[in-house]
Scaffold this motif. Structure first.
Motif, PDB file in Angstrom:
ATOM      1  N   PRO A 193      17.503 -23.405  24.839  1.00 54.88           N
ATOM      2  CA  PRO A 193      18.499 -22.259  25.277  1.00 54.88           C
ATOM      3  C   PRO A 193      17.346 -21.134  25.722  1.00 54.88           C
ATOM      4  O   PRO A 193      16.262 -20.682  24.956  1.00 54.88           O
ATOM      5  CB  PRO A 193      19.017 -21.922  24.001  1.00 54.88           C
ATOM      6  CG  PRO A 193      18.499 -22.628  22.997  1.00 54.88           C
ATOM      7  CD  PRO A 193      17.585 -23.795  23.565  1.00 54.88           C
ATOM      8  N   THR A 194      18.039 -20.000  26.600  1.00 54.42           N
ATOM      9  CA  THR A 194      17.096 -19.059  26.958  1.00 54.42           C
ATOM     10  C   THR A 194      17.912 -17.745  26.426  1.00 54.42           C
ATOM     11  O   THR A 194      19.110 -17.623  26.707  1.00 54.42           O
ATOM     12  CB  THR A 194      17.173 -18.732  28.267  1.00 54.42           C
ATOM     13  OG1 THR A 194      16.419 -19.960  28.882  1.00 54.42           O
ATOM     14  CG2 THR A 194      16.284 -17.431  28.752  1.00 54.42           C
ATOM     15  N   PRO A 195      17.499 -17.046  25.587  1.00 56.96           N
ATOM     16  CA  PRO A 195      18.002 -15.773  25.209  1.00 56.96           C
ATOM     17  C   PRO A 195      18.843 -14.952  26.241  1.00 56.96           C
ATOM     18  O   PRO A 195      18.196 -14.999  27.425  1.00 56.96           O
ATOM     19  CB  PRO A 195      17.015 -14.921  24.494  1.00 56.96           C
ATOM     20  CG  PRO A 195      16.006 -16.188  24.039  1.00 56.96           C
ATOM     21  CD  PRO A 195      15.862 -17.040  25.102  1.00 56.96           C
ATOM     22  N   PRO A 196      19.903 -14.419  25.872  1.00 58.86           N
ATOM     23  CA  PRO A 196      20.752 -13.705  26.829  1.00 58.86           C
ATOM     24  C   PRO A 196      20.064 -12.547  27.532  1.00 58.86           C
ATOM     25  O   PRO A 196      19.807 -12.292  28.888  1.00 58.86           O
ATOM     26  CB  PRO A 196      21.932 -13.488  26.279  1.00 58.86           C
ATOM     27  CG  PRO A 196      21.978 -14.107  25.257  1.00 58.86           C
ATOM     28  CD  PRO A 196      20.893 -14.701  24.609  1.00 58.86           C
ATOM     29  N   GLN A 197      19.134 -11.776  26.926  1.00 61.87           N
ATOM     30  CA  GLN A 197      18.583 -10.805  27.312  1.00 61.87           C
ATOM     31  C   GLN A 197      17.256 -11.201  28.212  1.00 61.87           C
ATOM     32  O   GLN A 197      17.004 -10.504  29.224  1.00 61.87           O
ATOM     33  CB  GLN A 197      18.084  -9.675  26.186  1.00 61.87           C
ATOM     34  CG  GLN A 197      16.753 -10.658  25.298  1.00 61.87           C
ATOM     35  CD  GLN A 197      17.509 -11.257  24.168  1.00 61.87           C
ATOM     36  OE1 GLN A 197      18.764 -11.646  24.072  1.00 61.87           O
ATOM     37  NE2 GLN A 197      16.672 -11.477  23.019  1.00 61.87           N
ATOM     38  N   VAL A 198      16.779 -12.384  27.941  1.00 60.15           N
ATOM     39  CA  VAL A 198      15.715 -12.779  28.844  1.00 60.15           C
ATOM     40  C   VAL A 198      16.037 -13.301  30.019  1.00 60.15           C
ATOM     41  O   VAL A 198      15.406 -13.048  31.153  1.00 60.15           O
ATOM     42  CB  VAL A 198      14.956 -14.097  28.107  1.00 60.15           C
ATOM     43  CG1 VAL A 198      13.913 -14.643  29.018  1.00 60.15           C
ATOM     44  CG2 VAL A 198      14.114 -13.350  26.880  1.00 60.15           C
ATOM     45  N   LEU A 199      17.233 -14.075  29.979  1.00 61.10           N
ATOM     46  CA  LEU A 199      18.153 -14.531  31.159  1.00 61.10           C
ATOM     47  C   LEU A 199      18.369 -13.460  32.244  1.00 61.10           C
ATOM     48  O   LEU A 199      18.199 -13.510  33.244  1.00 61.10           O
ATOM     49  CB  LEU A 199      19.440 -15.339  30.697  1.00 61.10           C
ATOM     50  CG  LEU A 199      20.040 -15.821  31.937  1.00 61.10           C
ATOM     51  CD1 LEU A 199      19.351 -17.129  32.613  1.00 61.10           C
ATOM     52  CD2 LEU A 199      21.483 -16.400  31.266  1.00 61.10           C
ATOM     53  N   GLU A 200      18.975 -12.285  31.482  1.00 59.67           N
ATOM     54  CA  GLU A 200      19.223 -11.080  32.309  1.00 59.67           C
ATOM     55  C   GLU A 200      18.052 -10.388  32.942  1.00 59.67           C
ATOM     56  O   GLU A 200      18.181 -10.315  34.382  1.00 59.67           O
ATOM     57  CB  GLU A 200      20.023  -9.904  31.601  1.00 59.67           C
ATOM     58  CG  GLU A 200      20.664  -8.964  32.184  1.00 59.67           C
ATOM     59  CD  GLU A 200      21.057  -7.876  31.503  1.00 59.67           C
ATOM     60  OE1 GLU A 200      21.656  -6.882  31.919  1.00 59.67           O
ATOM     61  OE2 GLU A 200      21.302  -8.315  30.031  1.00 59.67           O
ATOM     62  N   ARG A 201      17.045 -10.461  32.234  1.00 55.86           N
ATOM     63  CA  ARG A 201      15.955  -9.785  32.942  1.00 55.86           C
ATOM     64  C   ARG A 201      15.285 -10.616  34.040  1.00 55.86           C
ATOM     65  O   ARG A 201      14.869 -10.238  35.226  1.00 55.86           O
ATOM     66  CB  ARG A 201      14.674  -9.658  31.796  1.00 55.86           C
ATOM     67  CG  ARG A 201      13.418  -8.955  32.226  1.00 55.86           C
ATOM     68  CD  ARG A 201      12.468  -8.712  31.131  1.00 55.86           C
ATOM     69  NE  ARG A 201      12.316  -9.756  30.167  1.00 55.86           N
ATOM     70  CZ  ARG A 201      10.950 -10.558  30.639  1.00 55.86           C
ATOM     71  NH1 ARG A 201      10.203 -10.208  31.389  1.00 55.86           N
ATOM     72  NH2 ARG A 201      10.771 -11.492  29.839  1.00 55.86           N
ATOM     73  N   TYR A 202      15.315 -11.951  33.906  1.00 53.85           N
ATOM     74  CA  TYR A 202      14.515 -12.827  34.886  1.00 53.85           C
ATOM     75  C   TYR A 202      15.644 -13.033  36.054  1.00 53.85           C
ATOM     76  O   TYR A 202      15.268 -13.087  37.203  1.00 53.85           O
ATOM     77  CB  TYR A 202      14.525 -14.347  34.543  1.00 53.85           C
ATOM     78  CG  TYR A 202      13.387 -14.350  33.802  1.00 53.85           C
ATOM     79  CD1 TYR A 202      12.091 -14.139  34.292  1.00 53.85           C
ATOM     80  CD2 TYR A 202      12.958 -14.999  32.489  1.00 53.85           C
ATOM     81  CE1 TYR A 202      10.986 -14.328  33.824  1.00 53.85           C
ATOM     82  CE2 TYR A 202      11.941 -15.380  31.721  1.00 53.85           C
ATOM     83  CZ  TYR A 202      10.805 -14.801  32.288  1.00 53.85           C
ATOM     84  OH  TYR A 202       9.641 -15.094  31.994  1.00 53.85           O
ATOM     85  N   GLN A 203      16.964 -12.710  35.913  1.00 59.00           N
ATOM     86  CA  GLN A 203      17.828 -12.704  36.901  1.00 59.00           C
ATOM     87  C   GLN A 203      17.988 -11.435  37.926  1.00 59.00           C
ATOM     88  O   GLN A 203      18.047 -11.537  38.982  1.00 59.00           O
ATOM     89  CB  GLN A 203      19.267 -12.807  36.488  1.00 59.00           C
ATOM     90  CG  GLN A 203      19.826 -14.159  35.817  1.00 59.00           C
ATOM     91  CD  GLN A 203      21.121 -14.281  35.219  1.00 59.00           C
ATOM     92  OE1 GLN A 203      21.596 -13.187  34.614  1.00 59.00           O
ATOM     93  NE2 GLN A 203      21.579 -15.320  35.432  1.00 59.00           N
ATOM     94  N   LYS A 204      17.293 -10.288  37.238  1.00 61.62           N
ATOM     95  CA  LYS A 204      16.793  -9.250  37.991  1.00 61.62           C
ATOM     96  C   LYS A 204      15.561  -9.311  38.838  1.00 61.62           C
ATOM     97  O   LYS A 204      15.408  -8.736  39.849  1.00 61.62           O
ATOM     98  CB  LYS A 204      16.871  -8.061  37.156  1.00 61.62           C
ATOM     99  CG  LYS A 204      18.371  -7.805  36.550  1.00 61.62           C
ATOM    100  CD  LYS A 204      18.302  -6.330  35.654  1.00 61.62           C
ATOM    101  CE  LYS A 204      19.647  -6.003  35.133  1.00 61.62           C
ATOM    102  NZ  LYS A 204      19.427  -4.919  33.941  1.00 61.62           N
ATOM    103  N   LEU A 205      14.624 -10.066  38.222  1.00 59.97           N
ATOM    104  CA  LEU A 205      13.151 -10.118  38.816  1.00 59.97           C
ATOM    105  C   LEU A 205      13.271 -11.436  39.825  1.00 59.97           C
ATOM    106  O   LEU A 205      12.365 -11.011  40.787  1.00 59.97           O
ATOM    107  CB  LEU A 205      12.305 -10.480  37.852  1.00 59.97           C
ATOM    108  CG  LEU A 205      11.967  -9.567  36.693  1.00 59.97           C
ATOM    109  CD1 LEU A 205      11.037 -10.049  35.664  1.00 59.97           C
ATOM    110  CD2 LEU A 205      11.104  -8.330  37.428  1.00 59.97           C
ATOM    111  N   ILE A 206      14.332 -12.282  39.862  1.00 56.72           N
ATOM    112  CA  ILE A 206      14.033 -13.140  40.683  1.00 56.72           C
ATOM    113  C   ILE A 206      15.127 -13.038  41.792  1.00 56.72           C
ATOM    114  O   ILE A 206      16.026 -12.828  41.753  1.00 56.72           O
ATOM    115  CB  ILE A 206      14.534 -14.824  40.057  1.00 56.72           C
ATOM    116  CG1 ILE A 206      13.444 -14.910  38.972  1.00 56.72           C
ATOM    117  CG2 ILE A 206      14.480 -15.971  41.051  1.00 56.72           C
ATOM    118  CD1 ILE A 206      13.740 -16.297  38.214  1.00 56.72           C
TER     119      ILE A 206
END
Length: 243
Positions: A193-206
């Protein structure tokens, strides 16, 4: 066009989980016969065995640590006995840890290097007699090799080392018709599982707005395994969504 790997014999190291598992299943579904290795028995190995049986083809799972020469010899011998040749060798097995460089023990540095660089060295060298002209060697690197990341200096160094190894081997082995390339994934969502805050950060970077999947990596590996990539040699292909 669809990639058809029927008749291809492939070794994938570290294939029971995550990206490696996706590669094994992707190649098998494209028609390849696959040998893969794992270090720890468990449900991941059992479930992969079931999935490969349902997929069809000739597939074998071998317990082996790629940092141990004797176990690599046994793995390669299993490939020779089962297939007689290897049309592709995919180096996925690797380890990672997160340690500040100032506190990094030499033993941990060596563990990462022995697995992530020593393993590809051992497996490629020992498997080379089985790889015919037209064969392909694929190292699974990482996007971090180009950008670096805190707490992973040891890991990043090994992935950058794979790029240098690839460039040298592509020239050294090219004369015998063997291609060598790197696939460098960016952030990939696996079964962990990916922590929600990490997922959100990557979604903005990618730019594509999502993390990659093992299937995204497997598709590029399948291309490099196939004859469609017969003139692709010595390169690193990023699979990172444009991060």
């Amino acid at each position: 066009m669809d990639i058809n790997l029927s008749g291809k014999k492939v070794l994938v190291t570290g294939g029971s989980r995550g990206v490696g598992r996706g590669i094994v299943l992707g190649l098998a579904r494209a028609g390849a016969d696959v040998v893969t290795c794992y270090r720890t028995d468990g449900e991941a190995v059992a479930s992969l065995t079931r999935e490969l049986k349902e997929t069809g083809g000739e597939h074998h799972l071998v317990k082996a640590d790629v940092s141990v020469p004797a176990e690599v010899d046994a793995l390669v011998e299993a490939c020779r006995t089962s297939f007689g040749r290897l049309d592709a060798v995919v180096h996925n097995a690797g380890v990672i840890s997160h340690v500040p460089f100032a506190e990094l023990p030499f033993e941990e540095w060596r563990r990462i290097v022995d697995n992530n660089l020593g393993g590809p060295y051992l497996v490629t060298q020992r498997a080379l007699p089985l790889i015919p002209s037209g064969g392909s060697v694929v190292f699974i690197g990482s996007r971090v090799a180009e950008v670096g990341i805190p707490l992973r200096a040891h890991y990043t160094a090994t992935k950058a080392g794979l790029v240098g190894l690839t460039r040298s081997l592509s020239k050294e082995l090219g004369g015998r018709g063997v291609r060598v390339n790197v696939v460098a994934p960016g952030p990939i969502q696996t079964e962990e599982p990916t922590p929600p805050q990490v997922l959100e950060r990557y979604q903005k970077l990618i730019p594509l707005g999502r993390l990659g999947t093992p299937d995204d990596v497997a598709g590029v590996v399948a291309f490099l395994t196939s004859d469609l990539s017969r003139f692709v040699n010595g390169v690193s292909i990023n699979v990172d969504g444009g991060i």
